[in-house]
Design an enzyme around this catalytic site. Structure first.
Site: not given
Ligand code: CA
Length: 480
Positions: A40-41, A80, A138, A293-294
């Site tokens: 994540d990130d 996300c 999410h 995810d990004n």
């Molecule tokens: Ca994210």
């Protein structure tokens, strides 16, 4: 459009993958296990296989070194929620209006994956797989219909919101449903297992997700399984244990030091999981995907997107191009690099096409099967174009799948880049009027793609909700 895409455009498709070609080795006659590991990130440059210098990631690197890495691995959105919606359905999330990140709000039953969509877990259930999500969901928290256990996962261990604090002593709330607009509330809810609140968790969150993933693999070693290991690390808040912090005393910048420790915890977890596959003798026929995810939000978590422009929330490469690798020893030779663009949507298509057993794929998929393209000696790129929509900013992107060009269209002026020459997107070619043909062709394709998407988002985002709440407040006041 190539044959693979054509095949996937026929509504309700029953994919029959012939068993021929699987009979060479006994380990190949069984359907592969599927593991998708999502961070994540995480910044593009924050894994060893993309050149990271200050954070060793030997275990994550094994996935790339023993399989194939994708230097141009994309996700479908720069934050996300929508990115995860695209990944888990194999479809551009704008097809079903998932254009915004689900936030805490007065209960909104639309704020999640609609039932028209099939998740990868639901698809794999039709092929008899055991399924688990360990980690962050999410893509729906406000209605029971969106719960992972209702969306194809036999097992769910984790949380439903967009982020989470990492130490159990911070988890004080029982439920995410009554958060009433307070995101911090979501970060402090207790974890749950299949809808039941967990009262006795003691481990650092990342370690807990890894533990559950390893246990699931152990428990299901004798049957095909799908594990979606969706870490919220290294998303903020920046929190790590001494065990991991001790490894990075040499990093002077405190934010970067904690970030490094969080990535190292993920790497340890990936190592435990891969070791478990080896110990059970099932690594050969297990597909493992790794991606973020990004892109990294540098200011928030000290992540590093390398030479890429921008980061999370931007539609430059730093926002949508992520660490991305795949391992499947039964089919893919080690030490491969596939240079053409791939996208998270390809994971669903790759999985569906390689099960060696019948499976029901409900909708038109937007990805391609990566196995034939990465195993072809010439590694030619399929003829396709990748698209992005950021509805609230009226921003669109189109990217050649087998060429160098990327177009951004937006209210404050369009842009064109040649990513082969200019990966850092410094030179907007529209200013010099060069490559006008490539621009026109991409814009034309983009216009056609836009017509296939939902007219508007299916639910309100945070900015829209704030506006909504303000209107409600004023109405109340006027009525007094
Ligand atoms: Ca994210």
């Amino acid at each position: 459009m190539n044959a693979i895409l054509l095949k996937s455009t026929i509504g309700l498709v029953v994919m029959m993958v012939a068993f021929t070609g699987y009979g060479q080795k006994s380990s190949n006659t069984k359907s592969p296990n599927i593991i998708v590991i999502l961070t994540d990130d995480m910044g593009n440059n924050d894994v060893g296989f993309n050149g990271c210098q200050d954070i060793p990631t030997p275990n994550i690197d094994r996935i790339a070194d023993e399989g194939v890495k994708f230097p141009q691995g994309y996700v479908t959105f720069a934050v996300c929620g929508p990115s995860r919606a695209g990944l888990i359905t194999g479809r551009y999330q704008s097809r079903f209006g998932f254009d915004r990140t689900p936030v805490f709000a007065p209960s909104d039953p639309e704020m999640g994956l609609p039932k028209t969509e099939q998740t990868m877990a639901e698809m794999l259930k039709t092929a008899g797989y055991r399924t688990m999500l360990s980690g962050k969901w999410h893509v729906g928290a406000h209605a029971e219909v969106h719960h992972p256990n209702k969306r194809g996962f036999d097992e769910f261990f984790g949380f439903l919101a967009g982020g989470h604090r990492y130490f159990p002593q911070d988890w004080t709330f029982q439920s995410e449903y009554d958060a009433e607009g307070n995101e911090e509330h979501g970060y402090r809810t207790k974890l749950q297992r299949n809808g039941q609140v967990i009262e006795n968790e003691t481990e650092y969150l990342t370690d807990a997700f890894s533990r559950e993933a390893v246990n699931f693999v152990k428990d299901n070693k004798d049957q095909p399984f799908f594990l979606y290991l969706a870490y919220n690390a290294p998303h903020t808040p920046l929190q790590a244990t001494e065990k991991y912090l001790d490894r990075f005393k040499h990093i002077a910048d405190e934010k970067r030091r904690i970030y490094a420790a969080m990535v190292s915890a993920v790497d340890d977890g990936v190592g435990r999981l891969l070791d478990q596959l080896d110990a059970l003798g099932i690594a050969e026929n297990t597909m493992v995907f790794f991606l973020s995810d990004n892109g990294g939000p540098k200011n928030a978590n000290a992540s590093d997107n390398g030479i890429l422009r921008g980061g999370k929330s931007t539609w430059y490469e730093g926002g949508i191009r992520v660490p991305f690798a795949m391992r499947w020893p039964a089919k893919i030779k080690p030490n491969q690099v596939y240079y053409a663009p791939v996208i998270s949507l390809d994971i669903f298509s790759t999985v569906a096409a390689n099960l060696g057993r019948p499976v029901k794929v409900k909708n038109k998929l937007d990805g391609i099967d990566l196995v034939p393209v990465v195993t072809r000696p010439e590694k030619t790129a399929p003829d396709r174009t990748l698209f992005w929509r950021m509805y609230d900013r009226d921003l669109y992107v189109a990217r050649n799948g087998n060429g160098a060009f990327k177009v951004l269209t937006k209210p404050n002026g369009n842009e064109l880049y040649n990513l082969d020459d200019d990966v850092s997107e410094k030179n907007n070619l529209l200013k010099s009027g060069k490559n006008r043909e490539a621009y026109d062709a991409l814009v034309k394709e983009l216009e056609a793609w836009k017509k296939e998407m939902a007219k508007e988002p299916a639910f309100l985002g945070l900015a829209e909700l704030k506006e909504y709440w303000e209107i409600q407040r004023q109405k109340k006041q006027n009525n007094k």
